[in-house]
Scaffold this motif. Structure first.
Motif, PDB file in Angstrom:
ATOM      1  N   ARG A 108       0.806  -1.221   0.000  1.00 41.33           N
ATOM      2  CA  ARG A 108       0.000   0.000   0.000  1.00 41.33           C
ATOM      3  C   ARG A 108       0.838   1.270   0.000  1.00 41.33           C
ATOM      4  NH1 ARG A 108      -2.584   1.231   5.971  1.00 41.33           N
ATOM      5  NH2 ARG A 108      -0.908   0.366   7.259  1.00 41.33           N
ATOM      6  N   PHE A 109       2.071   1.230   0.535  1.00 38.09           N
ATOM      7  CA  PHE A 109       2.904   2.418   0.579  1.00 38.09           C
ATOM      8  C   PHE A 109       3.914   2.461  -0.567  1.00 38.09           C
ATOM      9  CE2 PHE A 109       2.001   2.095   5.309  1.00 38.09           C
ATOM     10  CZ  PHE A 109       1.009   3.056   5.268  1.00 38.09           C
ATOM     11  N   LYS A 110       4.394   1.311  -1.018  1.00 34.60           N
ATOM     12  CA  LYS A 110       5.376   1.290  -2.105  1.00 34.60           C
ATOM     13  C   LYS A 110       4.820   1.955  -3.355  1.00 34.60           C
ATOM     14  CE  LYS A 110       7.895  -2.908  -0.703  1.00 34.60           C
ATOM     15  NZ  LYS A 110       8.213  -4.318  -1.076  1.00 34.60           N
ATOM     16  N   GLY A 111       3.537   1.719  -3.621  1.00 35.64           N
ATOM     17  CA  GLY A 111       2.920   2.311  -4.800  1.00 35.64           C
ATOM     18  C   GLY A 111       2.874   3.827  -4.751  1.00 35.64           C
ATOM     19  N   LEU A 112       2.894   4.390  -3.538  1.00 37.28           N
ATOM     20  CA  LEU A 112       2.877   5.848  -3.406  1.00 37.28           C
ATOM     21  C   LEU A 112       4.168   6.477  -3.912  1.00 37.28           C
ATOM     22  CD1 LEU A 112       1.223   6.282   0.114  1.00 37.28           C
ATOM     23  CD2 LEU A 112       0.138   6.403  -2.135  1.00 37.28           C
ATOM     24  N   LYS A 113       5.251   5.706  -3.920  1.00 39.48           N
ATOM     25  CA  LYS A 113       6.517   6.207  -4.467  1.00 39.48           C
ATOM     26  C   LYS A 113       6.348   6.530  -5.947  1.00 39.48           C
ATOM     27  CE  LYS A 113       9.613   5.719  -1.028  1.00 39.48           C
ATOM     28  NZ  LYS A 113      10.534   6.787  -0.552  1.00 39.48           N
ATOM     29  N   ASP A 114       5.646   5.672  -6.661  1.00 38.60           N
ATOM     30  CA  ASP A 114       5.401   5.912  -8.088  1.00 38.60           C
ATOM     31  C   ASP A 114       4.546   7.152  -8.297  1.00 38.60           C
ATOM     32  OD1 ASP A 114       6.794   3.559  -8.602  1.00 38.60           O
ATOM     33  OD2 ASP A 114       4.978   2.337  -8.631  1.00 38.60           O
ATOM     34  N   ARG A 115       3.519   7.322  -7.452  1.00 41.14           N
ATOM     35  CA  ARG A 115       2.659   8.487  -7.560  1.00 41.14           C
ATOM     36  C   ARG A 115       3.441   9.765  -7.242  1.00 41.14           C
ATOM     37  NH1 ARG A 115      -2.950   8.974  -7.082  1.00 41.14           N
ATOM     38  NH2 ARG A 115      -2.920   6.853  -7.889  1.00 41.14           N
ATOM     39  N   ALA A 116       4.301   9.688  -6.236  1.00 43.75           N
ATOM     40  CA  ALA A 116       5.112  10.856  -5.866  1.00 43.75           C
ATOM     41  C   ALA A 116       6.053  11.244  -7.000  1.00 43.75           C
ATOM     42  CB  ALA A 116       5.898  10.568  -4.591  1.00 43.75           C
ATOM     43  N   LEU A 117       6.592  10.249  -7.700  1.00 44.53           N
ATOM     44  CA  LEU A 117       7.476  10.534  -8.842  1.00 44.53           C
ATOM     45  C   LEU A 117       6.713  11.270  -9.928  1.00 44.53           C
ATOM     46  CD1 LEU A 117      10.216  10.034 -10.376  1.00 44.53           C
ATOM     47  CD2 LEU A 117       9.123   7.967 -11.293  1.00 44.53           C
ATOM     48  N   GLU A 118       5.525  10.768 -10.286  1.00 46.63           N
ATOM     49  CA  GLU A 118       4.729  11.422 -11.326  1.00 46.63           C
ATOM     50  C   GLU A 118       4.351  12.844 -10.927  1.00 46.63           C
ATOM     51  OE1 GLU A 118       0.307  11.798 -12.278  1.00 46.63           O
ATOM     52  OE2 GLU A 118       0.787   9.698 -12.698  1.00 46.63           O
ATOM     53  N   TYR A 119       3.875  13.005  -9.704  1.00 47.00           N
ATOM     54  CA  TYR A 119       3.459  14.328  -9.247  1.00 47.00           C
ATOM     55  C   TYR A 119       4.642  15.299  -9.218  1.00 47.00           C
ATOM     56  CZ  TYR A 119      -1.249  12.797  -7.830  1.00 47.00           C
ATOM     57  OH  TYR A 119      -2.547  12.342  -7.817  1.00 47.00           O
ATOM     58  N   ALA A 120       5.807  14.820  -8.774  1.00 50.86           N
ATOM     59  CA  ALA A 120       6.985  15.695  -8.729  1.00 50.86           C
ATOM     60  C   ALA A 120       7.374  16.143 -10.127  1.00 50.86           C
ATOM     61  CB  ALA A 120       8.155  14.975  -8.049  1.00 50.86           C
ATOM     62  N   PHE A 121       7.303  15.230 -11.089  1.00 60.75           N
ATOM     63  CA  PHE A 121       7.603  15.557 -12.487  1.00 60.75           C
ATOM     64  C   PHE A 121       6.682  16.671 -12.968  1.00 60.75           C
ATOM     65  CE2 PHE A 121       6.262  14.636 -16.917  1.00 60.75           C
ATOM     66  CZ  PHE A 121       7.465  14.895 -17.574  1.00 60.75           C
ATOM     67  N   ILE A 122       5.394  16.554 -12.681  1.00 57.19           N
ATOM     68  CA  ILE A 122       4.410  17.529 -13.154  1.00 57.19           C
ATOM     69  C   ILE A 122       4.518  18.845 -12.380  1.00 57.19           C
ATOM     70  CG2 ILE A 122       1.929  18.002 -13.234  1.00 57.19           C
ATOM     71  CD1 ILE A 122       1.531  15.044 -13.975  1.00 57.19           C
ATOM     72  N   LEU A 123       4.608  18.768 -11.068  1.00 61.06           N
ATOM     73  CA  LEU A 123       4.673  19.978 -10.253  1.00 61.06           C
ATOM     74  C   LEU A 123       5.923  20.792 -10.563  1.00 61.06           C
ATOM     75  CD1 LEU A 123       3.453  18.536  -6.831  1.00 61.06           C
ATOM     76  CD2 LEU A 123       2.200  20.091  -8.331  1.00 61.06           C
ATOM     77  N   ASP A 124       7.018  20.104 -10.840  1.00 61.95           N
ATOM     78  CA  ASP A 124       8.258  20.796 -11.188  1.00 61.95           C
ATOM     79  C   ASP A 124       8.090  21.571 -12.489  1.00 61.95           C
ATOM     80  OD1 ASP A 124      11.169  21.299 -10.893  1.00 61.95           O
ATOM     81  OD2 ASP A 124      11.314  20.028 -12.670  1.00 61.95           O
ATOM     82  N   LEU A 125       7.444  20.954 -13.471  1.00 66.04           N
ATOM     83  CA  LEU A 125       7.216  21.642 -14.746  1.00 66.04           C
ATOM     84  C   LEU A 125       6.271  22.830 -14.572  1.00 66.04           C
ATOM     85  CD1 LEU A 125       6.771  18.555 -17.122  1.00 66.04           C
ATOM     86  CD2 LEU A 125       8.712  20.130 -17.082  1.00 66.04           C
TER      87      LEU A 125
END
Length: 725
Positions: free
Chosen positions: A702-719
């Motif tokens: 349940r928590f490991k999958g949040l790492k993937d979501r955090a990566l996607e969000y960081a990519f978008i938020l940074d842009l």
């Protein structure tokens, strides 16, 4: 898409020629490498080896076909994927703190100690428990709803300790409540080994059924089980076996084999426990066969002869079978037939008539009541009908747009119907609705920790006119105090649009990290789904697939024109068949998007659909068409993302995959990224992240999958320049 796998070494009716030229030799010299200078990072450059494919008088040359390795052991390929990961890490290094903050933010909203709502089956109430930082559930049961005498059935955390990836499936208890069957997958290929646990002693039986779909259905003698075995090449479940507990798998009896490779095979059990159901399903036809669960030697009996174009599903109540079918009803209707008249659909009697524009989505039977779900103009309704008086009442919900799912209704004599309810602003909520009065009993609402208040968010449901005049539904949600309808908010647009799968307007606590930073979140309910019924699906498949892509693009244009989003800050996201959607729209309208995230994307449509050795290929001719037919070949080629990559500027891209993906093989996105890197004419980011342990669903836990979501969000938020709350 649902699944998309790989490219074959010998395409049916396709002559394959490989060759090299001087330019390729130069590429081979550099092979795959990442060059890092003191102040810059260079992307991995994949070598080119021309692989020629000919069919229908058409020649295609694939320079990156060499990236396919079905065994996933080729050192050069693994090195290339590792180089891609290193490059992505380097390019996103400046976002590491943001990724960590997002992960903690996402995790902080989740209640660590959390129990599911108990579901009654037989004499017990079954539920699961999450505790502390555990990644996996603990499955328990009790004699009462309150759980005063809980018995631990399975602690998945203990089983997962020795594995990088671990998934259990198909927990099923024997009719006498003494034995539990479950499947386990340690590779993320969705191939399970079935195991059996003595619930009194806690010991495992010696039986291990390998190569299965992961679901065992019990016969009523408590020793006979039915399961589906997979073809380990195509990963297609096509054989139903009968196993006797205490015997070796090689002695199991084959009771059904699906010879038509365009069909999926499934198994379940009737609600009254009298029959085992074998489900036969393809995108344009479905049916069922019945096995007497009381006879360990019983053979399957077709409910009615299978027909192309005929779809149905049955539920049993007493001596009657209720049939949800598309027979002369594009949006389905409900019929019934007495058990003495099986095999002849002319004997079916109408229960709920077909209504144009209203999709009958499902039914649940009780001794005195029928509960059915419909969808009209994209909105769910749930209706309870008395089987004695015929009187009906619709269950009432507060939101204008929501998702409602019937679940856990295992008992025919229950007084209530169990339902899960959610909307874009309402966390998941569990109700029991009284079948007579229609009054709801709130059982549980998912807690969202932290500073979350539903009233701070606004959801909308609008229709957008597509270029051909069709009205496309769109679900929107945003934080009220951070939204101005003036084209200044960044826009996150999600889509899928295949297999008739409808993305519901449901709640996500993770999504709050975008909304609280001022994003507008939009779900485009494009053609290829069934948001507006079965015709909406039919208009987005096969030779009308381009409608799916047009709808998504037209929604983007309209949302920004109406002021819902900033034209310069539009981000598009999709996975699997939604990844195909992403690939098509960035070829056809790249200028609309600042950034795109394509997860496990099905992008090499033509080559994959010509390869019958790849999982799901033959099953999905009714979804995409069969490219051995020139008309389908030409049409697929016109939109296939990999084939249509061109010399143009592309948006910033984040592409993700899992090395062990059994549905969309890793080499589809790997080849796509390599080709995009060769063709794109701008300096926008092109990042490829490969989970070397996971498959189509990503990391387990349940928590490991949040790492993937955090990566996607960081990519978008940074842009978007939205790093701060």
């Amino acid at each position: 898409m649902k699944t998309r796998n790989s490219l074959s070494l010998a395409l049916l009716s396709v002559a394959v020629l490989a060759g090299c030229n001087s330019t390729e030799e130069k590429s081979n010299e550099q092979s795959v490498k990442t060059v890092e200078a003191e102040n810059s990072v260079f992307a991995p450059i994949a070598k080119k080896v021309a692989y020629e494919m000919n069919i229908h008088g058409s020649k295609r040359v694939d320079d990156y076909y060499w990236m396919r390795d079905d065994k996933r052991e080729n050192p050069e390929i693994l090195a290339h994927l590792a180089a891609e990961n290193s490059y992505t890490d380097a390019m996103l290094k400046h976002t590491e703190n943001l990724q960590d903050d997002l992960f903690e933010e996402l995790k902080s909203r989740i209640q660590k100690d959390d129990d599911s709502v108990p579901v009654k089956r037989g004499d017990f109430y079954y539920s699961s428990e999450m505790r502390g930082d555990n990644e996996y559930p603990i499955y328990v049961r009790s004699k009462n709803f309150k759980g005063d005498d809980k018995e631990v059935l399975l602690d998945v955390n203990a089983l997962a300790k020795a594995h990088e990836y671990y998934q259990v499936s198909g927990l099923n208890i024997s009719p006498n409540d003494k034995i539990m069957a479950y499947g386990e997958d340690t590779l993320s290929r969705r191939v399970y080994t079935l195991r059996f646990k003595n619930l009194k002693t806690g010991e495992l039986f010696s039986d291990e059924l390998k190569g299965t779909e992961g679901n065992a259905i019990w016969g009523n003698d408590n020793k006979t089980v039915y399961y589906i075995k997979k073809d380990l090449q195509t990963l297609l479940g096509f054989q139903v076996y009968r196993h006797t507990l205490g015997t070796s798998q090689d002695r199991d009896e084959l009771v059904y084999e699906e010879e038509n490779k365009s069909y999926y095979t499934g198994i379940s059990k009737s609600k009254d426990g009298s029959h085992i159901y074998i489900h036969h399903s393809s995108p344009e036809a479905s049916g069922m066969s019945l096995i007497d669960a009381n006879k360990h030697t019983a053979q399957p009996l077709r409910f009615v002869p299978r027909e192309q174009g005929l779809e149905y599903n049955v539920s049993k109540l007493g001596e009657w079978y209720y049939v949800n079918t598309n027979l002369d009803a594009v949006n389905f209707k409900l019929m019934k037939v007495h058990q003495s008249k099986l095999g002849n659909k002319q004997k079916w009697q109408e229960v709920i008539p077909h209504r144009e524009g209203v999709k009958l989505e499902g039914v649940s039977l009780f001794n005195q009541h029928l509960v059915y779900q419909e969808r009209e103009l994209g909105i769910n309704t749930v209706t309870v009908r008395s089987l004695t008086s015929g009187k009906e009442q619709k269950l009432k919900f507060k939101d204008k747009a929501f998702a409602a799912y019937l679940y856990g209704n295992n008992e025919l004599d229950n007084e209530n119907v169990r339902l899960y309810y959610t909307s874009l602003t309402t966390p998941g909520t569990h109700y029991d609705f009284n079948l007579k009065s229609g009054e709801p009993q709130l059982l549980k609402q998912q807690k969202v920790l932290g500073d979350f208040h539903p009233e701070n968010y606004t959801s909308e449901r609008i229709f957008i006119k597509a270029r051909d005049g069709e009205q496309v539904p769109v679900s929107l949600v945003y934080r009220t105090d951070k939204f101005k309808k003036d084209g200044t908010n960044p826009l996150y647009q999600y889509g899928y649009g295949s297999y008739g799968h409808t993305i519901q307007p449901s709640f996500s606590s993770a999504r709050l990290s975008l909304l609280d930073r001022g994003f507008v979140y939009a779900i485009a309910h494009i053609r290829g789904s069934q948001m507006l019924g079965r015709p909406w699906y039919n208009q987005g498949k096969k030779l009308t697939k381009q409608n799916t892509f047009n709808d998504f693009v037209d929604v983007t244009k309209s949302l920004t024109a109406q002021g819902y989003g900033n034209k310069k800050q539009v981000f598009a996201v999709g996975g699997s068949a939604g990844g195909l959607l992403m690939g098509a729209v960035i070829n056809q309208a790249p200028e609309l998007y600042q950034g795109v995230a394509a997860h496990v994307p099905f992008v090499d449509v033509v080559t994959t659909m010509l390869d019958e050795t790849i999982p799901l290929t033959t099953n999905e001719y009714d979804e995409w068409g069969n490219p051995n037919d020139k008309s389908y070949y030409d049409y697929m080629l016109s939109y296939s993302p990999y084939d249509q990559v061109s010399k143009q500027a592309y948006p910033n891209l984040l592409v993700t995959t899992g090395l062990h993906d059994s549905q969309v093989q890793y080499f589809e996105p790997a080849k796509w990224v390599a080709k995009l890197r060769d063709y794109k004419t701008n300096d926008n980011k092109l990042l490829f992240k490969v989970d070397m342990e996971a498959g189509h669903g990503g990391a387990s836990g349940r928590f490991k999958g949040l790492k993937d979501r955090a990566l996607e969000y960081a990519f978008i938020l940074d842009l978007a320049g939205k790093n701060k709350l």
